[in-house]
Enzyme design. Structure first.
Site, PDB file in Angstrom:
ATOM      1  N   HIS A 280       0.817  -1.219   0.000  1.00 36.01           N
ATOM      2  CA  HIS A 280       0.000   0.000   0.000  1.00 36.01           C
ATOM      3  C   HIS A 280       0.852   1.272   0.000  1.00 36.01           C
ATOM      4  CE1 HIS A 280      -3.675  -2.169   0.339  1.00 36.01           C
ATOM      5  NE2 HIS A 280      -3.424  -2.641   1.553  1.00 36.01           N
TER       6      HIS A 280
ATOM      7  N   ASP B  73      -3.347 -10.413  -2.385  1.00 36.80           N
ATOM      8  CA  ASP B  73      -3.896  -9.892  -1.130  1.00 36.80           C
ATOM      9  C   ASP B  73      -5.367  -9.520  -1.338  1.00 36.80           C
ATOM     10  OD1 ASP B  73      -2.588  -8.525   1.583  1.00 36.80           O
ATOM     11  OD2 ASP B  73      -4.361  -7.452   0.888  1.00 36.80           O
TER      12      ASP B  73
END
Length: 394
Positions: free
Chosen positions: A140, A177
């Site tokens: 991220h 993910d």
């Protein structure tokens, strides 16, 4: 059409490197934060109990250098982060979900450096493939923004090290993910030599880059409640041809295990052996195009028991071990054509500073609820709408 059958590509022993560091456990974001030091303990405990740890070569991570980090993140951003760590015993909130303690950047540099070391090992033929059991996660982290529990983008640091140090041009990054790897997209969106394939639950965090405008950034959104069959169909249909057309010279994996049905962070419903399956698929692509070279790094996964089992499945596939009660028990098939590292021409010997570690002793995990999630956390209640287990993909 025939479905991709991983049973025909499993079972050949691989030289698999396992890179971690005890100081990754020093990063702490508070007693109730899901990205906890207990995550690595859960992985280590499961690998020790299953015996898988005996089938890998263990190494300690080395901290990423400023030069390696600066290939990904602007120097002003790195310098600003360096000014943030609070005094020992205190916490500093970076944003609504990311918190820093005194040792957070020490752990983050080790996490990024683990991927660098993994790249060195596969590019020098010291291992067939690598798994980096590190935290904090990284996918991220955007070029100039720490977010989503992430400070540095670990997989991006490894990718640009491969390009700068070994001249690797075409790099594929696979991310399964439950959250889309917005940071990886942000970093490579203008780099057509890096193919990013990301599967994730649709319409949820991080709400960035959910629609790609770039041909080399391929999103595979999955609807809430999607299980094994939907995941495998989507990966098979959307990733395989793109990867074969791209012909990667190196494959990196952002291995998040929070799409598991037991994970409280979202509402996808994958099983342990889905991670075995997708890992074998990646290995088969790597065999065809880049001498089997794969470096995988831990991202998410917050139900501790499911995280341990899913990582075990991932490592079993990397190491060429059978899944046993998962995929391997369902069907037979011929052995893979993947050439192991030991048969490659001019292979180098393993690194001289390899650690000879006994299976780790792991502290007791916190009490669990009957659902298997940490006490006080509500598990996902979403389930697949169909019975998937008899489908030909399994």
């Amino acid at each position: 059409a025939d479905h991709y059958d991983p049973h025909t590509h499993a079972g050949m022993p691989m030289i698999t490197s396992y890179i971690s560091h005890r100081d990754c456990g020093q990063h702490f974001m508070g007693p109730t934060h899901p990205e906890s030091p207990l995550r690595l303990q859960a992985i280590e405990r499961q690998l020790a109990l299953s015996g898988v740890i005996q089938h890998v070569q263990q190494y300690s991570a080395r901290a990423a250098t400023l030069e390696q980090l600066a290939r990904v993140h602007p120097m002003r951003h790195l310098q600003a982060l360096e000014k943030c760590p609070p005094q020992a015993g205190q916490l500093l909130t970076i944003n609504e979900d990311t918190v820093m303690c005194a040792d957070s950047l020490v752990a983050a540099r080790l996490a990024a450096g683990a991927v660098v070391r993994g790249v060195d090992q596969v590019m020098r033929d010291q291992a067939d493939n690598v798994f980096c059991a590190v935290r904090p996660p990284g996918h991220h982290a955007e070029r100039a923004d720490a977010m989503g529990f992430c400070f540095y983008n670990n997989v991006a640091v490894g990718a640009l090290h491969a390009r700068q140090h070994y001249g690797v041009k075409r790099i594929a990054i696979l991310d399964f993910d439950v959250h889309q790897g917005n940071g990886t997209v942000d970093i490579f969106k203008h780099d057509p030599d890096t193919l990013v394939c990301s599967s994730f639950q649709d319409a949820m965090y991080p709400w960035r880059y959910l629609e790609s405008r770039w041909e080399h950034i391929h999103n595979t959104p999955l609807s809430e409640g999607s299980g094994s069959l939907a995941f495998r169909r989507a990966i098979e249909a959307q990733w395989l041809k793109k990867l074969d057309d791209f012909k990667p010279e190196l494959i990196l994996i952002s291995a998040g295990f929070d799409a598991h049905r037991e994970d409280p962070m979202a509402e996808l419903c994958l099983e342990d052996d889905d991670y075995y399956w997708v890992t074998l698929l990646a290995m088969d692509v790597a065999r065809r195009h880049c001498h089997g070279r794969i470096v995988s790094v831990l991202e998410g996964g917050y139900c501790l028991e499911a995280l341990g089992r899913s990582t075990e499945a991932h490592l079993k596939a990397l190491a060429g071990l059978p899944m046993q009660d998962g995929l391997e028990a369902r069907a037979g098939g011929h052995r893979p054509s993947k050439q192991p590292m030991s048969e490659r021409p001019e292979s180098n010997k393993p690194e001289p500073d390899q650690l000879d570690l006994a299976p780790p002793t792991v502290d007791a995990l916190p009490p669990r609820s009957a659902s298997g999630t940490p006490d006080g956390v509500q598990p996902s209640l979403a389930k697949p709408a169909e019975d998937e287990r008899d489908h030909p993909l399994f």
